[in-house]
Design an enzyme around this catalytic site. Structure first.
Site, PDB file in Angstrom:
ATOM      1  CE  LYS A  11      -3.967  -2.548   2.004  1.00 31.39           C
ATOM      2  NZ  LYS A  11      -4.887  -2.192   3.125  1.00 31.39           N
ATOM      3  CG  HIS A  95      -7.045  -3.472  -2.704  1.00 30.34           C
ATOM      4  ND1 HIS A  95      -6.787  -2.604  -2.074  1.00 30.34           N
ATOM      5  CD2 HIS A  95      -6.040  -4.060  -2.213  1.00 30.34           C
ATOM      6  CE1 HIS A  95      -7.009  -3.377  -0.934  1.00 30.34           C
ATOM      7  NE2 HIS A  95      -6.457  -3.977  -0.703  1.00 30.34           N
ATOM      8  CD  GLU A 167      -7.700  -8.435  -0.248  1.00 34.07           C
ATOM      9  OE1 GLU A 167      -6.721  -8.994  -0.323  1.00 34.07           O
ATOM     10  OE2 GLU A 167      -7.453  -7.315  -0.749  1.00 34.07           O
ATOM     11  N   GLY A 173      -7.279  -5.442   7.301  1.00 30.04           N
ATOM     12  CA  GLY A 173      -6.585  -4.195   8.073  1.00 30.04           C
ATOM     13  C   GLY A 173      -7.308  -3.581   9.307  1.00 30.04           C
ATOM     14  CB  SER A 212      -6.361  -9.671   9.578  1.00 35.28           C
ATOM     15  OG  SER A 212      -7.419  -8.265   9.366  1.00 35.28           O
TER      16      SER A 212
HETATM   17  C1  PEP Z   1      -4.962  -6.229   1.362  1.00 37.06           C
HETATM   18  O1  PEP Z   1      -5.404  -4.753   2.075  1.00 37.06           O
HETATM   19  O2  PEP Z   1      -4.874  -6.612   0.520  1.00 37.06           O
HETATM   20  C2  PEP Z   1      -5.446  -6.394   3.048  1.00 37.06           C
HETATM   21  C3  PEP Z   1      -5.310  -7.791   2.813  1.00 37.06           C
HETATM   22  O3  PEP Z   1      -4.628  -5.999   3.917  1.00 37.06           O
HETATM   23  P1  PEP Z   1      -4.200  -6.598   5.316  1.00 37.06           P
HETATM   24  O4  PEP Z   1      -3.927  -8.164   5.715  1.00 37.06           O
HETATM   25  O5  PEP Z   1      -3.597  -5.589   6.152  1.00 37.06           O
HETATM   26  O6  PEP Z   1      -5.357  -7.073   6.118  1.00 37.06           O
END
Ligand code: PEP
Length: 251
Positions: A11, A95, A167, A173, A212
């Site tokens: 990011k 995303h 996701e 996050g 996460s």
């Molecule tokens: C992401 O933003 O693709 C992601 C999976 O973030 P995190 O692992 O921090 O949840």
């Protein structure tokens, strides 16, 4: 047999110093995970540094997004051919942060998927539901709609040239990971949906989990039959954690 892929989405994080330290750790740690394909997706500005430091290492790098256009008057944008020029082999599209903060529609994401393939990049297509959508029991509908936008524009065979990342937005996050069963349910749904159109594509395509993921939960998640690796945000910023996830995928 699908080779696991573990991809780090940095990011908008890092500095020249922290990028150097992170890549030093990844270069060292990747030696312990020969069975895993490892990828990092830095902010654009660090890509030349990454290219220099990863030279000769079994780690790929890619973009976090790309422009729909190849070149021209598009202030602030970076195109697929530019990413290729700096050795990128992958690019993330759709995303949830781009879908929400930049209001990218399913159709725009599909067009970016096509632009990535056109440039010779492998797109990683992110799909996933919000908490509200999960609570309304519309997870499958949302994920199917996001996938169908790409299939309608590009066709199932072209979709098969990319990677999918499931996701759940509520897990990104937040520290709230989907349980391995919740994730497997959606991954199984995605593979089943693709199988109805092309069983070879469904069998071959890698479906990553993101949300996460960390070393302590990665093995259980990636141990599920339809989870082929991870797209990692926060935990990709510390070499020890990122490599820990790669090791979980290596088993
Ligand atoms: C992401 O933003 O693709 C992601 C999976 O973030 P995190 O692992 O921090 O949840």
């Amino acid at each position: 047999m699908r080779q696991p892929l573990v991809a780090g989405n940095w990011k908008m994080n890092g500095s020249r110093a922290s990028v150097f330290e992170l890549l030093t750790g990844i270069r060292e740690g990747v030696k312990t995970v020969p069975g895993v394909e490892v990828l990092v997706c830095p902010p654009y500005i660090y890509i030349p540094e990454v290219q220099g430091q990863l030279h000769g290492a079994p780690v790929s790098w890619g973009g976090q997004d790309l422009s729909l256009q190849e070149s021209g008057a598009y202030t602030g944008e970076v195109s697929g051919p530019m990413l290729v020029d700096f050795g990128c082999s992958y690019v993330i599209v759709g995303h949830s942060e781009r879908r929400s903060y930049h209001v990218e529609s399913d159709e725009q994401v599909a067009a970016k998927f096509a632009a990535a393939l056109q440039s010779g990049l492998t797109p990683i297509l992110c799909v996933g539901e919000t908490l509200e959508q999960r609570e309304q029991n519309t997870t499958e509908e949302v994920v199917a709609r996001q996938l169908n936008a790409v299939i309608e524009l590009c066709g199932i065979a072209m979709l098969g040239m990319g990677v999918i990342a499931y996701e759940p937005v509520w897990a990104i996050g937040t520290g709230k990971t989907a349980t391995p069963e919740q994730a497997q349910d959606v991954h199984g749904f995605i593979r089943g949906m693709l199988a109805q159109q092309d069983s070879a594509v469904a069998e071959k395509i890698r479906i990553l989990y993101g949300g996460s993921m960390k070393p302590s939960n990665a093995a259980e998640l990636i141990g599920k039959p339809d989870i082929d690796g991870g797209l990692i945000g926060g935990a990709s910023l510390k070499a020890e954690d990122f490599i820990g996830i790669c090791q979980a995928a290596n088993n």
